[in-house]
Write a protein that holds these residues in place. Sequence first.
Motif, PDB file in Angstrom:
ATOM      1  N   GLU A   1       1.446  -2.068 -19.751  1.00 11.29           N
ATOM      2  CA  GLU A   1       0.349  -1.314 -19.154  1.00 11.29           C
ATOM      3  C   GLU A   1      -0.520  -2.303 -18.396  1.00 11.29           C
ATOM      4  N   ILE A   2      -0.914  -1.928 -17.183  1.00  7.05           N
ATOM      5  CA  ILE A   2      -1.767  -2.787 -16.366  1.00  7.05           C
ATOM      6  C   ILE A   2      -2.928  -1.951 -15.846  1.00  7.05           C
ATOM      7  N   GLY A   3      -4.121  -2.418 -16.113  1.00  4.74           N
ATOM      8  CA  GLY A   3      -5.324  -1.791 -15.564  1.00  4.74           C
ATOM      9  C   GLY A   3      -5.917  -2.700 -14.514  1.00  4.74           C
ATOM     10  N   VAL A   4      -6.007  -2.219 -13.298  1.00  2.96           N
ATOM     11  CA  VAL A   4      -6.568  -3.026 -12.214  1.00  2.96           C
ATOM     12  C   VAL A   4      -8.082  -2.865 -12.252  1.00  2.96           C
ATOM     13  N   LYS A   5      -8.780  -3.968 -12.453  1.00  9.50           N
ATOM     14  CA  LYS A   5     -10.234  -3.946 -12.598  1.00  9.50           C
ATOM     15  C   LYS A   5     -10.951  -4.184 -11.282  1.00  9.50           C
ATOM     16  N   GLN A   6     -10.388  -5.060 -10.441  1.00  7.82           N
ATOM     17  CA  GLN A   6     -11.068  -5.417  -9.198  1.00  7.82           C
ATOM     18  C   GLN A   6     -10.029  -5.891  -8.193  1.00  7.82           C
ATOM     19  N   VAL A   7     -10.241  -5.562  -6.936  1.00  9.00           N
ATOM     20  CA  VAL A   7      -9.410  -6.069  -5.843  1.00  9.00           C
ATOM     21  C   VAL A   7     -10.342  -6.584  -4.758  1.00  9.00           C
ATOM     22  N   THR A   8     -10.132  -7.826  -4.340  1.00  7.32           N
ATOM     23  CA  THR A   8     -10.914  -8.436  -3.273  1.00  7.32           C
ATOM     24  C   THR A   8      -9.959  -8.813  -2.154  1.00  7.32           C
ATOM     25  N   VAL A   9     -10.232  -8.328  -0.957  1.00  8.41           N
ATOM     26  CA  VAL A   9      -9.395  -8.615   0.209  1.00  8.41           C
ATOM     27  C   VAL A   9     -10.207  -9.431   1.204  1.00  8.41           C
ATOM     28  N   GLU A  10      -9.631 -10.549   1.634  1.00  5.40           N
ATOM     29  CA  GLU A  10     -10.245 -11.393   2.660  1.00  5.40           C
ATOM     30  C   GLU A  10      -9.177 -11.753   3.664  1.00  5.40           C
ATOM     31  N   GLY A  11      -9.133 -11.001   4.762  1.00  9.85           N
ATOM     32  CA  GLY A  11      -8.126 -11.236   5.789  1.00  9.85           C
ATOM     33  C   GLY A  11      -6.741 -10.935   5.259  1.00  9.85           C
ATOM     34  N   ASP A  12      -5.838 -11.934   5.331  1.00  7.29           N
ATOM     35  CA  ASP A  12      -4.461 -11.738   4.876  1.00  7.29           C
ATOM     36  C   ASP A  12      -4.250 -12.208   3.433  1.00  7.29           C
ATOM     37  N   LYS A  13      -5.354 -12.454   2.709  1.00  8.10           N
ATOM     38  CA  LYS A  13      -5.287 -12.871   1.303  1.00  8.10           C
ATOM     39  C   LYS A  13      -6.047 -11.870   0.449  1.00  8.10           C
ATOM     40  N   ALA A  14      -5.591 -11.697  -0.774  1.00  5.26           N
ATOM     41  CA  ALA A  14      -6.265 -10.790  -1.694  1.00  5.26           C
ATOM     42  C   ALA A  14      -6.088 -11.288  -3.124  1.00  5.26           C
ATOM     43  N   THR A  15      -7.016 -10.882  -3.976  1.00  3.18           N
ATOM     44  CA  THR A  15      -6.981 -11.199  -5.395  1.00  3.18           C
ATOM     45  C   THR A  15      -7.215  -9.913  -6.168  1.00  3.18           C
ATOM     46  N   ALA A  16      -6.462  -9.730  -7.242  1.00  2.00           N
ATOM     47  CA  ALA A  16      -6.670  -8.590  -8.133  1.00  2.00           C
ATOM     48  C   ALA A  16      -6.902  -9.128  -9.541  1.00  2.00           C
ATOM     49  N   GLU A  17      -7.957  -8.637 -10.166  1.00  2.00           N
ATOM     50  CA  GLU A  17      -8.222  -8.934 -11.571  1.00  2.00           C
ATOM     51  C   GLU A  17      -7.644  -7.766 -12.362  1.00  2.00           C
TER      52      GLU A  17
ATOM     53  N   ILE B   1       1.105  -3.474  -7.551  1.00  2.00           N
ATOM     54  CA  ILE B   1       0.972  -3.828  -8.966  1.00  2.00           C
ATOM     55  C   ILE B   1       1.685  -2.802  -9.836  1.00  2.00           C
ATOM     56  N   ASP B   2       1.564  -1.528  -9.515  1.00  2.00           N
ATOM     57  CA  ASP B   2       2.244  -0.502 -10.303  1.00  2.00           C
ATOM     58  C   ASP B   2       3.760  -0.583 -10.129  1.00  2.00           C
ATOM     59  N   THR B   3       4.213  -0.890  -8.915  1.00  2.00           N
ATOM     60  CA  THR B   3       5.658  -1.067  -8.681  1.00  2.00           C
ATOM     61  C   THR B   3       6.170  -2.252  -9.496  1.00  2.00           C
ATOM     62  N   TYR B   4       5.380  -3.313  -9.558  1.00  2.00           N
ATOM     63  CA  TYR B   4       5.726  -4.477 -10.384  1.00  2.00           C
ATOM     64  C   TYR B   4       5.851  -4.069 -11.852  1.00  2.00           C
ATOM     65  N   ARG B   5       4.868  -3.307 -12.341  1.00  2.00           N
ATOM     66  CA  ARG B   5       4.895  -2.848 -13.738  1.00  2.00           C
ATOM     67  C   ARG B   5       6.176  -2.078 -14.037  1.00  2.00           C
TER      68      ARG B   5
END
Length: 157
Positions: free
Chosen positions: A100-116, A42-46
Motif C-alpha cells: 500500500e502506498i499513500g502519496v502525501k506530497q508531490v513537488t514539480v519543478e520543471g522536468d524534475k519532481a519529488t513525491a513523499e 506510483i500506483d502503476t509501480y505498486r
Amino acid sequence: MLDRRPLASLLVLLALGGCSPKRIPGTEIRDTADTREIVAVIDTYRKAVEAKDARAVMALVSPLYYDDAGTADPGDDMDYAQLERALPQDFDKLASVRLEIGVKQVTVEGDKATAEVFYDGKFRIVTPRGEVAKAEADVQRMRFHHEKSGWKFVSGL
C-alpha cells in the motif's frame, strides 16, 4: 453609521477561499496534469510490485536512475543496470507481496519532481525452511524526471 469593514473582510475571505487550487481527490496534492501523472506512475509501480513483474517496474524507471540508499556507503548504491539485474532476483525470493502506498506530497519543478510517500508492505519470503512473513512500513522520497514518454523514477525505489 454602519461599519462595513467586517463585511468587506468576509467577502474577501470568501472570494479567496473560492480560488483555492483544486486537489487530487482524497489528498492535499494540487491537481495538475503532472501531479496526476506522477500519482498514476506510483500506483502503476505498486501494482507491478504486487504482480512481481520486474519488466513492468523497469518500464517506469529512467536510464538516469541512481539511488544511494541514503547512506555514504557506495556499496549499497544502485543504478539502472544494477536495478534491472536485482529486481527479478528479489521478486523470485517473494512468495507473495501486498503493498500500500499513500502519496502525501508531490513537488514539480520543471522536468524534475519529488513525491513523499508512506508505504506499508507485507510479504512472504521463500527460505530453505519455508516461507517467512515480513512487514515493513516507512516514509520514502521518490524522485522523478520527465522524459519523452512521461514521468520516470530516478531514485527512491
